[in-house]
Enzyme design. Structure first.
Site, PDB file in Angstrom:
ATOM      1  N   GLY A  63     -10.418  -1.445 -12.638  1.00 49.84           N
ATOM      2  CA  GLY A  63     -11.193  -2.628 -13.007  1.00 49.84           C
ATOM      3  C   GLY A  63     -11.194  -2.831 -14.514  1.00 49.84           C
TER       4      GLY A  63
ATOM      5  N   CYS B   5      -1.545   9.664  -7.908  1.00 52.82           N
ATOM      6  CA  CYS B   5      -2.759   9.388  -7.133  1.00 52.82           C
ATOM      7  C   CYS B   5      -3.765  10.503  -7.363  1.00 52.82           C
ATOM      8  CB  CYS B   5      -2.451   9.279  -5.641  1.00 52.82           C
ATOM      9  SG  CYS B   5      -3.965   8.994  -4.696  1.00 52.82           S
TER      10      CYS B   5
ATOM     11  N   LYS C  76       5.337   5.362 -11.172  1.00 49.43           N
ATOM     12  CA  LYS C  76       3.970   4.992 -11.587  1.00 49.43           C
ATOM     13  C   LYS C  76       3.281   6.195 -12.216  1.00 49.43           C
ATOM     14  CE  LYS C  76      -0.142   2.537  -9.873  1.00 49.43           C
ATOM     15  NZ  LYS C  76      -0.703   1.818  -8.709  1.00 49.43           N
TER      16      LYS C  76
ATOM     17  N   ASN D 159      -2.092   4.231 -13.488  1.00 46.72           N
ATOM     18  CA  ASN D 159      -2.844   4.426 -12.258  1.00 46.72           C
ATOM     19  C   ASN D 159      -4.314   4.608 -12.662  1.00 46.72           C
ATOM     20  OD1 ASN D 159      -3.655   5.084  -9.599  1.00 46.72           O
ATOM     21  ND2 ASN D 159      -1.678   6.051  -9.182  1.00 46.72           N
ATOM     22  N   THR D 160      -5.169   4.887 -11.708  1.00 47.81           N
ATOM     23  CA  THR D 160      -6.601   4.973 -12.017  1.00 47.81           C
ATOM     24  C   THR D 160      -6.915   6.191 -12.885  1.00 47.81           C
ATOM     25  OG1 THR D 160      -6.976   6.163  -9.963  1.00 47.81           O
ATOM     26  CG2 THR D 160      -7.313   3.776  -9.928  1.00 47.81           C
TER      27      THR D 160
ATOM     28  N   VAL E  33      -9.866   6.468  -1.742  1.00 46.01           N
ATOM     29  CA  VAL E  33      -9.335   6.112  -0.425  1.00 46.01           C
ATOM     30  C   VAL E  33      -8.441   7.233   0.110  1.00 46.01           C
ATOM     31  CG1 VAL E  33      -7.829   4.491   0.802  1.00 46.01           C
ATOM     32  CG2 VAL E  33      -9.544   3.642  -0.807  1.00 46.01           C
TER      33      VAL E  33
ATOM     34  N   GLY F  14      -4.640  -5.643  -9.962  1.00 40.53           N
ATOM     35  CA  GLY F  14      -5.150  -4.813  -8.869  1.00 40.53           C
ATOM     36  C   GLY F  14      -6.551  -5.198  -8.456  1.00 40.53           C
TER      37      GLY F  14
ATOM     38  N   LYS G 145       0.810  -1.223   0.000  1.00 37.44           N
ATOM     39  CA  LYS G 145       0.000   0.000   0.000  1.00 37.44           C
ATOM     40  C   LYS G 145       0.847   1.279   0.000  1.00 37.44           C
ATOM     41  CE  LYS G 145      -3.576   2.681   0.768  1.00 37.44           C
ATOM     42  NZ  LYS G 145      -4.439   3.006  -0.377  1.00 37.44           N
TER      43      LYS G 145
END
Lengths: 259, 312
Positions: free
Chosen positions: B228, B141, B176, B203-204, B82, B276, B56
């Site tokens: 996803g 992030c 990343k 990353n997302t 998060v 992930g 994490k």
């Protein structure tokens, strides 16, 4: 906490308890060996063949018979995923991850406990009530729902202890919210509650007022159920804790609720 | 545990890959923030079967993260916000590392910060931990107000963080990357020039969902990061573009949910991959994917998985 498992269970019965609620009984495979379940723990179910359902669905364990390898789940038709689970044919394989989370405290023999459930929140109280009764705890149950139709498993709960009922429309038991039921006016050695948050807050306030310790089972939105994603956290005196690992059961004295 | 994921052993396919000195027994890593400290998955898989896992996102100081709700399910994916909840680097060094250091797999740490000095301080504390072969620097992030993605969306910002960490981190340095940019290849080239040994992406993707009954955003932060299966084609495209643009190895991630998906990323140019969100749906997905990849290689006459990297 015991080992977590992943397995396919066999659906052996599926019964509609009302328009919105179904009870599923599953037989667990022998391959998982002895599996301990604590009352209040849950499983994460993978919903296959439902394109709009991506994540597993966390479902409380309602009842568990280790000797017969049977697990019972109560499911509310809340969306496409749960709808799909309620409509599974007998004989279907159900992909289950669990048991997950902690459980309610099991008090000592001779003590008194009130178990208060609202709607689908009555689910974990079945196994909890049975275990408490076996342990010699004096159990009182409080079941709340919108109408008499949605008071679930009344006869089964009556076999466990005294049952008080609240319905919003007064069609069974006291009229009004469960949190206003007169059974809450006395002290218990432990109050356990599961249901919609406003109900649990109401119950916790009454418990606080009568000096009864209170444990709540939270239904925070969850993704992994394993403590990895940190999505289901609840603010506590120790910071944000995961409802899926440190919970779903929390002592209200640890939460930041205004009681 | 049942034995569903165990299949016939494949004939000898070389699955080992290397990321700038970090040797991996296979290309499989798990993505930061989806795999806890690995221990959360130990009941389901043998962690030592993985090429490695990434713990994490770790910051200098403990962080409580964003308010609940932090998650919303979306078509074939999920949004999260998060916000880097973690107990800080000292907690990792003192409490977690001693438990993980003897594992026979690569344990990587994802490093985050609000300012460059924070990133550097975290890397400095991790540097003495010999069993950490690599760090992954998170400049992408989308869920923290300061820093995070702010560094990852400009070539200058990305290069500055990379350069600063390069000075204090002696082993494999992975950066990343954020997909929320106009040209991810430009960012990749900038961090390569600044001393990165590898880039991981994506990353997302910034996203948003609204509860139409309550007429409220689904997330407390309004926007969040989409992950996803839904993001996979975007990720494959970006991996392909970046692999063409840089000479350092590329680690691919974004919606990987099976061995088939891993092969797809490797054909697009990834030397290694990360799984992930799919870990949430099947905690055994990683080991199942490794088995499937070995069978795919046998079926395709591939004797060394490295042969297929960047074939497209």
């Amino acid at each position: 906490m015991g080992k977590k498992n992943i397995f396919d269970a066999l659906l052996i019965s599926s019964r509609d308890l009302s328009e919105r609620y179904s009870m599923l009984t599953l037989r667990l495979p022998d391959s998982i060996g002895e599996m301990e379940v604590l009352p209040g723990q849950f499983v994460e179910i993978r919903v296959t063949d439902s394109p709009s359902t991506y994540l597993r669905r966390p479902i409380s364990i309602c009842d568990y018979d280790a000797a017969e390898r049977m697990m019972t789940l109560l499911i509310r038709r809340a969306g496409e995923g749960t709808e799909h689970l309620c409509n599974l044919p007998i004989g279907a394989k159900v992909d289950i991850l669990g048991p997950l989370g902690n459980g309610f405290t099991l008090p000592a023999a001779g003590t008194s406990a009130l178990l208060a459930g609202g709607g689908i929140g009555v689910a974990p109280l079945m196994l909890l009530g049975k275990r408490m009764r076996q342990a010699g705890v004096n159990v009182t149950l409080l079941l709340g729902a919108r109408t008499a139709d949605e008071i679930l498993l009344l006869d089964e709960f009556k076999a466990i202890g005294n049952v008080a009922v609240s319905t919003d429309d007064g069609s069974l038991g006291e009229k009004g919210y469960a949190a206003d039921n007169s059974v809450l006016n006395r002290r218990y050695d432990l109050v356990c509650t599961c249901g919609p948050k406003p109900m649990m807050v109401g119950i916790a306030r009454k418990a606080h007022a009568t000096g009864s310790p209170c444990e709540v089972s939270l239904e925070n939105l969850m993704a992994c159920g394993l403590g990895a994603c940190l999505c289901c956290v609840e603010p506590t005196l120790k910071g944000n804790l995961r409802a899926c690992v440190e919970g779903p059961v929390f002592d209200t004295s640890q939460l930041l609720w205004e009681l | 545990m049942d034995n569903r994921h165990h299949t016939q052993p494949a004939t000898s396919v070389k699955m080992e890959v290397e990321i700038a000195g970090m040797k991996m027994k296979n290309p499989m890593l798990t993505a930061s923030g989806t795999f806890g400290f690995g221990e959360e998955f130990a009941d389901f898989i043998d962690l030592e079967k993985l090429g490695g896992f990434i713990v994490k996102g770790t910051t200098l100081e403990p962080r409580e993260g964003n308010p609940y709700p932090r998650m919303a399910e979306t078509p074939s994916g999920m949004l999260n916000a998060v916000g880097l909840q973690n107990k800080g680097v000292d907690h990792f060094v003192n409490e977690i590392y001693p438990r993980l250091k003897r594992l026979n797999t690569n344990v990587l740490v994802n490093v985050s910060g609000a300012k460059i000095d924070d990133y550097v301080a975290v890397a400095e504390r991790l540097a003495p931990l010999a069993a950490i072969p690599a760090i992954e620097v998170n400049i992408s992030c989308p869920n923290v107000k300061q820093g995070g993605m702010a560094f990852g969306t400009t070539t200058d910002g990305a290069a500055a963080v990379t350069e600063a960490i390069r000075k204090v981190w002696p082993r494999t340095l992975i950066v990343k990357l954020s997909p929320n940019v106009t040209s991810i290849s430009d960012i990749a080239m900038a961090v390569e020039d600044a001393g990165a040994d590898s880039v991981s992406l994506i990353n997302t993707i910034m996203g948003m969902a609204i509860d139409v009954e309550r007429r409220r955003p689904c997330l407390s932060t309004i926007t969040g990061g989409l992950s996803g299966a839904a993001v996979r084609p975007v990720a494959v495209r970006m991996v392909w573009q970046v692999a063409k643009a840089v000479d350092i190895p590329v680690i691919g991630l974004g919606g990987i949910s099976s061995g088939r998906d891993v092969i797809e990323f490797m054909l697009a140019g990834a030397r290694a991959v990360q799984i992930g969100t799919a870990n949430f749906i099947d905690p055994q997905v990683t080991v199942k994917a490794i088995d499937w990849m070995e069978q795919w290689c046998s079926r395709h006459g591939v004797t060394d998985i490295n042969e297929i990297v960047g074939e497209i």
